[in-house]
Write a protein that holds these residues in place. Structure first.
Motif, PDB file in Angstrom:
ATOM      1  N   UNK A  94      72.907  46.499  55.998  1.00  0.00           N
ATOM      2  CA  UNK A  94      72.367  45.878  57.216  1.00  0.00           C
ATOM      3  C   UNK A  94      73.508  45.285  58.048  1.00  0.00           C
ATOM      4  N   UNK A  95      74.404  44.593  57.360  1.00  0.00           N
ATOM      5  CA  UNK A  95      75.525  43.971  58.066  1.00  0.00           C
ATOM      6  C   UNK A  95      76.467  45.038  58.650  1.00  0.00           C
ATOM      7  N   UNK A  96      76.685  46.089  57.867  1.00  0.00           N
ATOM      8  CA  UNK A  96      77.556  47.178  58.344  1.00  0.00           C
ATOM      9  C   UNK A  96      77.031  47.738  59.676  1.00  0.00           C
ATOM     10  N   UNK A  97      75.728  48.015  59.695  1.00  0.00           N
ATOM     11  CA  UNK A  97      75.153  48.642  60.900  1.00  0.00           C
ATOM     12  C   UNK A  97      75.072  47.647  62.052  1.00  0.00           C
ATOM     13  N   UNK A  98      74.819  46.384  61.736  1.00  0.00           N
ATOM     14  CA  UNK A  98      74.790  45.370  62.806  1.00  0.00           C
ATOM     15  C   UNK A  98      76.167  45.318  63.468  1.00  0.00           C
ATOM     16  N   UNK A  99      77.226  45.314  62.635  1.00  0.00           N
ATOM     17  CA  UNK A  99      78.578  45.140  63.180  1.00  0.00           C
ATOM     18  C   UNK A  99      79.051  46.359  63.964  1.00  0.00           C
ATOM     19  N   UNK A 100      78.522  47.541  63.634  1.00  0.00           N
ATOM     20  CA  UNK A 100      78.985  48.717  64.389  1.00  0.00           C
ATOM     21  C   UNK A 100      78.036  49.064  65.533  1.00  0.00           C
ATOM     22  N   UNK A 101      77.011  48.242  65.716  1.00  0.00           N
ATOM     23  CA  UNK A 101      76.132  48.439  66.872  1.00  0.00           C
ATOM     24  C   UNK A 101      75.142  49.578  66.712  1.00  0.00           C
ATOM     25  N   UNK A 102      74.784  49.913  65.478  1.00  0.00           N
ATOM     26  CA  UNK A 102      73.745  50.944  65.279  1.00  0.00           C
ATOM     27  C   UNK A 102      72.386  50.285  65.482  1.00  0.00           C
ATOM     28  N   UNK A 103      71.670  50.731  66.497  1.00  0.00           N
ATOM     29  CA  UNK A 103      70.418  50.043  66.827  1.00  0.00           C
ATOM     30  C   UNK A 103      69.181  50.839  66.405  1.00  0.00           C
ATOM     31  N   UNK A 104      69.373  52.103  66.042  1.00  0.00           N
ATOM     32  CA  UNK A 104      68.213  52.949  65.709  1.00  0.00           C
ATOM     33  C   UNK A 104      67.986  52.998  64.204  1.00  0.00           C
ATOM     34  N   UNK A 105      68.316  51.910  63.501  1.00  0.00           N
ATOM     35  CA  UNK A 105      68.273  51.936  62.042  1.00  0.00           C
ATOM     36  C   UNK A 105      67.642  50.663  61.496  1.00  0.00           C
ATOM     37  N   UNK A 106      66.898  50.811  60.394  1.00  0.00           N
ATOM     38  CA  UNK A 106      66.338  49.656  59.700  1.00  0.00           C
ATOM     39  C   UNK A 106      66.539  49.842  58.203  1.00  0.00           C
ATOM     40  N   UNK A 107      66.399  48.759  57.444  1.00  0.00           N
ATOM     41  CA  UNK A 107      66.599  48.833  55.991  1.00  0.00           C
ATOM     42  C   UNK A 107      65.485  48.093  55.263  1.00  0.00           C
ATOM     43  N   UNK A 108      65.167  48.597  54.065  1.00  0.00           N
ATOM     44  CA  UNK A 108      64.213  47.901  53.200  1.00  0.00           C
ATOM     45  C   UNK A 108      64.673  47.991  51.760  1.00  0.00           C
ATOM     46  N   UNK A 109      64.536  46.876  51.056  1.00  0.00           N
ATOM     47  CA  UNK A 109      64.788  46.921  49.612  1.00  0.00           C
ATOM     48  C   UNK A 109      63.529  47.466  48.958  1.00  0.00           C
ATOM     49  N   UNK A 110      63.634  48.691  48.494  1.00  0.00           N
ATOM     50  CA  UNK A 110      62.437  49.383  47.995  1.00  0.00           C
ATOM     51  C   UNK A 110      62.871  50.495  47.050  1.00  0.00           C
ATOM     52  N   UNK A 111      62.114  50.658  45.964  1.00  0.00           N
ATOM     53  CA  UNK A 111      62.412  51.777  45.069  1.00  0.00           C
ATOM     54  C   UNK A 111      61.852  53.073  45.649  1.00  0.00           C
ATOM     55  N   UNK A 112      62.547  54.149  45.372  1.00  0.00           N
ATOM     56  CA  UNK A 112      62.047  55.479  45.776  1.00  0.00           C
ATOM     57  C   UNK A 112      60.662  55.729  45.161  1.00  0.00           C
ATOM     58  N   UNK A 113      60.444  55.188  43.958  1.00  0.00           N
ATOM     59  CA  UNK A 113      59.119  55.361  43.341  1.00  0.00           C
ATOM     60  C   UNK A 113      58.008  54.776  44.211  1.00  0.00           C
ATOM     61  N   UNK A 114      58.387  53.782  45.041  1.00  0.00           N
ATOM     62  CA  UNK A 114      57.379  53.100  45.865  1.00  0.00           C
ATOM     63  C   UNK A 114      57.447  53.509  47.332  1.00  0.00           C
ATOM     64  N   UNK A 115      58.035  54.665  47.586  1.00  0.00           N
ATOM     65  CA  UNK A 115      58.260  55.057  48.981  1.00  0.00           C
ATOM     66  C   UNK A 115      56.935  55.280  49.728  1.00  0.00           C
ATOM     67  N   UNK A 116      55.836  55.410  48.984  1.00  0.00           N
ATOM     68  CA  UNK A 116      54.536  55.531  49.668  1.00  0.00           C
ATOM     69  C   UNK A 116      54.195  54.271  50.462  1.00  0.00           C
TER      70      UNK A 116
END
Ligand SMILES: C[S@@+](CC[C@H](N)C(=O)[O-])C[C@H]1O[C@@H](n2cnc3c(N)ncnc32)[C@H](O)[C@@H]1O
Length: 411
Positions: A94-116
């Motif tokens: 999240x910090x990496x993308x904030x600092x480089x100005x990526x605005x079309x991205x979001x993050x979630x702490x989530x297991x792939x098993x719970x991707x539904x």
């Protein structure tokens, strides 16, 4: 260990040693990786450029967000989501993308098993270096498959058993020495480093580490990821295809196809090569696996059908196609470039002229601008190239095959 306990142990590893340990850049990352650029991914999988770039992309097991950051900058029209088990990895991404100005991205702490739990589907999923760390990789892949839109593609990367034999032996040795301290990853790194420092010169495991891995493994995060992982499943070609078959998705192809060409191993004996090429495609892959024990991973695309496949065998289709120079190259404009695989490639005069005459659509790659951009001019077709450059259709097909040009069908 039960599934949840394994996932907890994996999350603890990456909370201790977030991966990859790349520094923040504070700007759009330089360079390219064609596997992170939707037009080249789509073109590789279907033969043709996509209609547009407004796709949803999932970076599943995004780690500290190096790939996610690239994907969002290279695909500004896309909507990108990164998920990962590790809270520390997500915070870093999240910090990496904030600092480089990526605005079309979001993050979630989530297991792939719970991707539904994520709404909607994705046209493209990137999942590199992740499912082999899941206690049930097939369940993980099937969970991702439910999120793949029809006509969508997933890029995967898992470890290969044969090329990682020495790594596996050291992993087991470290675990043995650690005993009840297994799961203390800092201790594991220390034990591993002690083992390598102590093994006699000429020891095969020590030599392999020094020759192949030491450059990256001087960072503890990389060393831990390689040698003290609580969960790793290495694949053979056969177990890989069992996984693919059970996923319900379709195998598109390896994303490093040059590795799977028999001629790089048997090309010196044309008769033997020809005989080997009589084998089924799967057996040819098996032969490459057996003859090249340096292969340490598999990387490949899967698709959810239906999806188009354009071969460009039909001359009139090819003549009407709109060619674009693949922007995933370095050193352009020059007759000696680094191609999409970062291999140095010499272009002959005709090839150079064709690439110059191609259309100038391109992503906003940092550090270069296309001086010859013809973006404001009407799109040239392959037929125009033939007139302008005197190039043959066969040569155009070869340039496309080599991914130096990308082709768009008539809309
Ligand atoms: C080797 S790192 C790869 C990171 C990134 N994909 C890359 O290629 O740089 C593996 C990542 O997968 C994540 N991971 C492992 N199991 C996961 C799961 N079940 N769900 C989501 N992420 C997972 C780990 O937390 C870790 O950050």
């Amino acid at each position: 260990m039960k599934t949840q306990a394994v996932s907890d142990a994996v999350a603890r590893l990456y909370d201790t040693y977030p991966f990859p340990p790349e520094p923040f850049l504070d700007q759009a990352p330089p360079g390219y990786n064609w596997r992170w650029y939707w037009p080249t991914v789509h073109s590789f999988c279907t033969g043709a450029l996509p209609k547009g770039g407004a796709v949803r992309v999932l970076d599943a097991g995004c780690g500290t967000g190096v790939s996610t950051e690239y994907i969002s900058h290279l695909n500004p029209e896309a909507e990108v989501l990164g998920i990962d088990l590790s809270a520390k990895a997500i915070a870093t991404a999240t910090e990496r993308c904030r600092r480089s100005g990526a605005t079309n991205v979001g993050f979630r702490q989530l297991s792939i098993y719970d991707v539904d739990q994520v709404e909607g589907e994705f046209q493209w999923i990137n999942c590199v270096g992740v499912i082999h760390h899941m206690p049930d990789p097939l369940k993980g892949l099937q969970a991702l498959a439910t999120k793949l839109a029809p006509g969508g593609f997933i890029h995967l990367f898992v470890y290969a058993d044969i090329g990682r034999r020495e790594i596996s032996l050291i992993q087991r040795a470290i675990a043995l020495v650690q005993g009840s301290q297994r799961g203390d990853y800092r201790d594991g790194v220390q034990v591993g480093r002690q083992i390598f420092a102590t093994l006699p010169e000429g020891n095969r495991l020590k030599q392999r580490e020094r020759d192949r891995w030491a450059l990256e493994n001087h960072r503890d995060e990389c060393f831990a990821d390689m040698y003290v992982h609580p969960q790793e499943i290495d694949y053979t070609l056969d177990s890989l295809f069992d996984l693919v078959d059970a996923s319900g998705l379709e195998f598109v192809g390896f994303s490093n196809p040059q590795v799977w060409q028999l001629d790089r191993l048997l090309g010196a004996d044309p008769a033997l090569l020809e005989r080997a090429q009589q084998l089924s495609q799967l057996d040819q892959y098996r032969l490459v696996e057996l003859l090249d024990p340096e292969i340490t991973h598999f990387e490949w695309f899967l698709a959810r059908p239906p999806y188009p496949r354009v071969s460009w065998e039909n001359d009139s289709d090819l003549l009407a196609a709109i060619p674009t120079r693949n922007p995933c190259m370095s050193g352009w404009p020059s007759q000696n470039i680094f191609d999409h695989n970062y291999q140095i490639t010499a272009l002959d005069q005709t090839e150079f002229e064709v690439l110059k005459a191609c259309n100038g659509q391109r992503p906003t790659l940092e550090g270069e601008r296309d001086q010859d951009s013809a973006a404001d001019q009407p799109m040239a077709t392959v037929a125009d190239l033939l007139t302008q450059c005197g190039v043959s259709l066969e040569k155009v097909r070869q340039l496309h095959q080599r991914q130096l040009i990308l082709l768009q069908g008539p809309q």
